[in-house]
Design a protein around this motif. Structure first.
Motif, PDB file in Angstrom:
ATOM      1  N   GLU A  18     -40.968  46.282   1.986  1.00 51.41           N
ATOM      2  CA  GLU A  18     -41.387  44.983   2.493  1.00 51.41           C
ATOM      3  C   GLU A  18     -41.540  45.031   4.030  1.00 51.41           C
ATOM      4  OE1 GLU A  18     -42.518  42.557   1.069  1.00 51.41           O
ATOM      5  OE2 GLU A  18     -42.353  40.853   2.447  1.00 51.41           O
ATOM      6  N   ARG A  21     -44.720  46.697   4.993  1.00 53.25           N
ATOM      7  CA  ARG A  21     -45.864  45.817   4.797  1.00 53.25           C
ATOM      8  C   ARG A  21     -45.969  44.816   5.956  1.00 53.25           C
ATOM      9  NH1 ARG A  21     -47.198  41.097   3.147  1.00 53.25           N
ATOM     10  NH2 ARG A  21     -45.084  40.344   2.825  1.00 53.25           N
ATOM     11  N   LYS A  22     -44.825  44.251   6.322  1.00 46.47           N
ATOM     12  CA  LYS A  22     -44.835  43.234   7.383  1.00 46.47           C
ATOM     13  C   LYS A  22     -45.161  43.842   8.736  1.00 46.47           C
ATOM     14  CE  LYS A  22     -42.082  39.636   5.361  1.00 46.47           C
ATOM     15  NZ  LYS A  22     -40.883  38.822   5.389  1.00 46.47           N
ATOM     16  N   LYS A  25     -48.773  44.223   8.910  1.00 47.03           N
ATOM     17  CA  LYS A  25     -49.395  42.899   9.016  1.00 47.03           C
ATOM     18  C   LYS A  25     -49.270  42.367  10.439  1.00 47.03           C
ATOM     19  CE  LYS A  25     -51.101  39.044   7.356  1.00 47.03           C
ATOM     20  NZ  LYS A  25     -52.453  38.976   6.847  1.00 47.03           N
ATOM     21  N   LEU A  26     -48.065  42.513  10.999  1.00 46.88           N
ATOM     22  CA  LEU A  26     -47.841  42.043  12.361  1.00 46.88           C
ATOM     23  C   LEU A  26     -48.723  42.795  13.350  1.00 46.88           C
ATOM     24  CD1 LEU A  26     -46.236  40.267  14.356  1.00 46.88           C
ATOM     25  CD2 LEU A  26     -44.556  42.100  14.503  1.00 46.88           C
ATOM     26  N   MET A 229     -40.521  38.735  12.497  1.00 49.20           N
ATOM     27  CA  MET A 229     -40.921  39.669  11.450  1.00 49.20           C
ATOM     28  C   MET A 229     -40.842  39.025  10.071  1.00 49.20           C
ATOM     29  SD  MET A 229     -41.955  42.417  12.749  1.00 49.20           S
ATOM     30  CE  MET A 229     -42.019  43.359  11.246  1.00 49.20           C
ATOM     31  N   GLU A 230     -39.836  38.189   9.912  1.00 49.34           N
ATOM     32  CA  GLU A 230     -39.653  37.528   8.625  1.00 49.34           C
ATOM     33  C   GLU A 230     -40.867  36.674   8.260  1.00 49.34           C
ATOM     34  OE1 GLU A 230     -36.735  37.452   6.510  1.00 49.34           O
ATOM     35  OE2 GLU A 230     -36.419  39.300   7.630  1.00 49.34           O
ATOM     36  N   ASN A 231     -41.479  36.107   9.304  1.00 49.28           N
ATOM     37  CA  ASN A 231     -42.563  35.141   9.049  1.00 49.28           C
ATOM     38  C   ASN A 231     -43.914  35.614   9.559  1.00 49.28           C
ATOM     39  OD1 ASN A 231     -40.823  32.870   8.031  1.00 49.28           O
ATOM     40  ND2 ASN A 231     -39.905  33.218  10.034  1.00 49.28           N
ATOM     41  N   CYS A 232     -44.057  36.917   9.704  1.00 48.06           N
ATOM     42  CA  CYS A 232     -45.277  37.394  10.369  1.00 48.06           C
ATOM     43  C   CYS A 232     -46.491  37.454   9.440  1.00 48.06           C
ATOM     44  CB  CYS A 232     -45.038  38.750  11.013  1.00 48.06           C
ATOM     45  SG  CYS A 232     -44.874  40.056   9.803  1.00 48.06           S
ATOM     46  N   ASP A 233     -46.329  37.009   8.210  1.00 46.92           N
ATOM     47  CA  ASP A 233     -47.471  37.031   7.295  1.00 46.92           C
ATOM     48  C   ASP A 233     -48.579  36.081   7.735  1.00 46.92           C
ATOM     49  OD1 ASP A 233     -46.552  38.945   5.694  1.00 46.92           O
ATOM     50  OD2 ASP A 233     -45.695  37.621   4.190  1.00 46.92           O
TER      51      ASP A 233
ATOM     52  N   THR B  87     -39.497  44.097  18.271  1.00 45.97           N
ATOM     53  CA  THR B  87     -39.580  44.021  16.820  1.00 45.97           C
ATOM     54  C   THR B  87     -38.335  44.685  16.247  1.00 45.97           C
ATOM     55  OG1 THR B  87     -40.593  46.149  16.453  1.00 45.97           O
ATOM     56  CG2 THR B  87     -42.079  44.334  16.988  1.00 45.97           C
TER      57      THR B  87
END
Lengths: 377, 442
Positions: A18, A21-22, A25-26, A229-233, B87
């Motif tokens: 996960e 993937r993030k 995406k970020l 990072m948690e919400n970087c979608d 990050t």
């Protein structure tokens, strides 16, 4: 002792996948960020002097509130926090609710500004900005809205020039500095501000930021970025994060003599609430504040705790005075959803109901010119 | 734009390749691990060797750090290394935290089945923690405005080096002569940060009584002023070092306490069957515990005084540093800060005076306008008065004429009246005469 997160290998693998993937995406979002502008609500520059600039927002209603309001923000950080993004802009909301808004941008003090005092800021720049708004609106009295340190300036101004103000609104404003509820108040007591000003002249914004970050180091320097990072979608979330990040670290330096007096007279000696503060040789007596007062504070404010804001209402002589409190912290008062849905309408209504003018309620100077005009016709 | 796209594509390809390699090594390791644990009972899982998954995770983290570290450096948007470090895959926090706790757990779990460490292992654990904690705190407890001195003042570790340098230059012979220092240093190492701070205080006290006095000795001769300046600089550096040692010591103490709290909380959670199920849960426990511990430290008046002392000492170093710099800059054709400050002050005062004068000019203009208006009114009044006077005179003239005319009229009237009277008298006489004539006739 057992390792709490390695034992569950399957879970760890999931987290790693996960995270991969993030991260991608970020990366993608950061490479393609396009909309991270701040302070985008249309406005006109109507006056400038040295670093200070006075802007007038374009009204959003045909017949806005007849009495304009002037917003005074802190010297620390920038005033566009009130207009950070389109969907979370206190300014935009207030405009849409019919207010006519001016705002002061204090600018970035340079080395040459180290000698500016509170007198220069309040009796100088601020007073001239108020006069410009009065002239433009042809009114003797206008509304003043002070935010954070700008609120303290506004309180001082209201005590010095009550005849120029119709209503006073202060937001997250420290007035009684003798409190242990906020770390800034505790630390300031031992801050060698004289040595700092004598050595550095203009106190760098980055140094101020070190102090602010230290208030909650793990949250502000670690977890905040993990949260990203948690919400970087969502691209929008990252854009909003970048805007906030820009605001946090876009910190002007502090003019030496002004911050020296602010720390010594207010934080250390608490002279304002004692009616002993002197600005430009004049004593600031809070009892001279007699106009309607709205005092807004945040219940979990770690920078300006409620105990520093609330005593104002007992110190003034205004008969019409009230509180408005918001859940959340210092920043939330500008950008939280509660700020947009509750604070903005409440402020707009409070100001509008107290800004109704009788017919021909124009300034003395203007009355004369109108009278002369009538005679001529 | 094309460059950006190519840069992004190159990176993506490299990243995917690296991922494939990692997954392969992971799969290999997993395979090995599965074989090693094949047939083992679930209850024994807690005694699993750390190496397998921990190493993979570390390998993965290292790869992320290397890949993305390079990646951000070349980013066309101007995103710098700090962006990457912020990050969770940056070397400073999230990833290092995993590494740290994995290793810490390894150290402690290797000592006894119950996890109760023997003193040597515990010391190793603490040392490891302190080193990492210091690394973590480095980012937000440095003073960015002191960029030229960053290397000097940036962290306790760097200060230690600086301290050693100062020591060798200024007090090396003295230190060598000091008996008992090796023992005290060894004691400090055993005690950890607190012991280090104690030794430092002991050293500082000795320094004040010996070398400190030498450094404060009034210099003489041609280079007297410069020597004195350098002496003051060194002195302020020593004072700063003393303050920073106490400051760092306070953080170390809190860091150790927070670490112990995390371990205790974790143990309690395990015992209650509420152990974190994900790394994120553990991470949250870790940072909130640390934040609470730091807040307790920060709100104390002692810390406030300590912070004030550090800032004060830092400012003194900076001031001395500036003085020394200015001394050397005097030889160059550039203005110094002091000279610029003089100009700034003059500029400020002049601006203020100009504003005051401008204000007075405006007030005078206003007064002038008022006076002019008043003068304009006076002129108008005068004109009006003149006009009125003229009219009055004309009226007087008319009046006089009228009066004259009236006078003549009166005279005529009188004459008429006189004549009328005479006529009436004559008429009377006539009537009387006619009556007499009538009688006579009759």
């Amino acid at each position: 002792m057992r390792n709490p997160f390695v034992e569950n290998t399957e879970q760890l693998m999931k987290e790693m996948t996960e995270a991969n993937r993030k991260l991608l995406k970020l990366s993608d979002i950061l490479m393609n960020l396009s909309d991270t502008d701040v302070g985008t609500t249309p406005k006109d520059l109507v006056y400038e002097e040295d670093r200070m600039r006075l802007f007038h927002y374009k009204p959003m209603m045909k017949t806005p509130c007849p009495v304009p309001m002037l917003v005074t923000y802190a010297l620390v950080n920038r005033q566009y926090m009130l207009d950070l993004q389109q969907d979370r802009s206190l300014i935009r909301n207030l405009l849409s609710l019919g207010l006519d808004i001016y705002i002061i941008d204090w600018g970035y003090p340079g080395p040459a500004d180290r000698y500016l005092t509170l007198d220069d800021y309040i009796n100088g720049y601020m007073n001239r900005a108020v006069d410009i708004v009065r002239e433009r609106s042809k009114l003797d009295k206008i509304n003043l809205v002070g935010v954070c340190q700008g609120g303290t300036f506004s309180v001082i101004y209201a005590a010095l020039y009550p005849e120029k103000l119709r209503n006073l609104v202060v937001m997250v404003t420290p007035v009684d500095f003798d409190t242990d509820d906020g770390l800034l108040h505790v630390w300031a007591r031992d801050l060698p501000i004289d040595n700092m000003v004598d050595t550095l002249g203009v106190i760098p914004g980055d140094l101020m930021n070190v102090g602010f970050v230290m208030l909650k180091p793990f949250q502000l320097m670690v977890d905040k970025y993990v949260g990203l990072m948690e919400n970087c979608d969502e691209k929008e979330v990252v854009e909003n994060f970048v805007r906030m990040e820009k605001w946090i670290f876009d910190s002007p330096g502090q003019a030496g003599e002004a911050i020296r007096q602010f720390v010594n007279d207010l934080y250390k000696n608490n002279l304002l609430i004692k009616n002993k503060l002197k600005i430009g040789g004049q004593t600031v007596d809070l009892r001279r504040i007699n106009m309607p007062l709205l005092n807004i504070f945040a219940e979990q404010d770690h920078l300006v705790p409620p105990s520093a804001s609330k005593p104002l209402n007992d110190a003034v002589s205004s008969e019409d005075k009230s509180f408005f409190s918001l859940r959340g912290g210092h920043i939330g008062i500008y950008v939280s959803s509660q700020s947009q849905t509750e604070l903005a309408p409440a402020v707009a209504e409070w100001i509008t109901t107290r800004s109704q003018l009788p017919k021909k309620a124009v300034s003395g100077r203007n009355k004369k010119s109108e009278s002369a005009k009538n005679q001529a016709t | 734009m094309e460059t950006e796209r190519k840069w992004g594509t190159d990176f993506s390809e490299a990243w995917l390749g690296a991922q494939a390699n990692l997954m392969q090594s992971w799969a290999d390791a997993w395979l090995g691990f599965s074989k090693a644990t094949e047939g083992a009972e679930r209850a024994k899982e807690s005694t699993r060797p750390w190496g397998t998954t921990g190493d993979i995770y570390n390998q993965w983290l290292n790869m992320c750090q290397e890949m993305f570290g390079e990646y951000w450096k070349g980013a066309p948007l101007g995103i710098d290394e700090q962006t990457f470090e912020k990050t969770p895959w940056g070397a400073q926090t999230y990833a290092r935290l995993y590494e740290f706790w994995a290793n810490a757990a390894k150290i402690l779990s290797g000592t006894s089945p119950g996890g109760k460490g023997i003193p040597e292992s515990y010391q190793e654990f603490c040392d490891f923690w302190l080193e990492n904690y210091n690394e973590l705190l480095r980012g937000f407890f440095t003073f960015p405005h002191l960029e030229p001195l960053r290397g000097l003042l940036g962290s306790a570790a760097e200060l230690s080096q600086m301290y050693a340098d100062v020591l060798s230059k200024f007090s090396g012979p003295w230190m060598e002569a000091m008996q008992g220092l090796p023992e005290k240093t060894a004691e400090a190492l055993r005690k950890g940060p607190q012991g280090y701070a104690d030794v430092h205080r002991w050293w500082l006290q000795a320094y004040e009584q010996t070398w400190g006095r030498v450094l404060r000795m009034t210099p003489l001769g041609l280079t007297r002023e410069t020597s004195e300046m350098l002496q003051r600089g060194t002195e302020s550096l020593i004072e700063h070092y003393a303050a920073m040692t106490d400051y760092s010591s306070a953080f170390y103490r809190v860091g150790t306490e927070a670490m112990q709290k995390v371990a205790t909380k974790l143990g309690d959670m395990y015992n209650k069957g509420q152990a974190p199920k994900t790394y994120k849960e553990f991470y949250t426990l870790w940072w909130t515990t640390n934040e609470e511990a730091l807040y307790e430290l920060f709100k104390s008046p002692e810390f406030s005084r300590l912070l004030g002392r550090v800032v004060d000492a830092t400012m003194r170093v900076r001031k001395r540093y500036d003085d020394i710099m200015e001394e050397y800059l005097k030889a160059l054709p550039v203005p110094t800060r002091s000279e610029m400050n003089d100009l700034y002050k003059t500029l400020y005062l002049l601006k203020k005076e100009v504003r005051e004068n401008t204000k007075q000019v405006r007030e005078l203009e206003e007064k002038l306008r008022t006076t002019e208006t008043a003068l304009g009114k006076e002129e108008s009044l005068k004109k009006e008065v003149r006009e009125n006077t003229k009219q009055v005179r004309e009226l007087e003239e008319k009046l006089r004429t009228t009066e004259t005319a009236l006078g003549k009229e009166e005279s005529l009237k009188k004459e008429v009246r006189e004549n009328t009277k005479q006529v009436r008298e004559l008429e009377e006489k006539l009537r009387t005469t006619e009556t007499a004539l009538g009688k006579e006739e009759s």
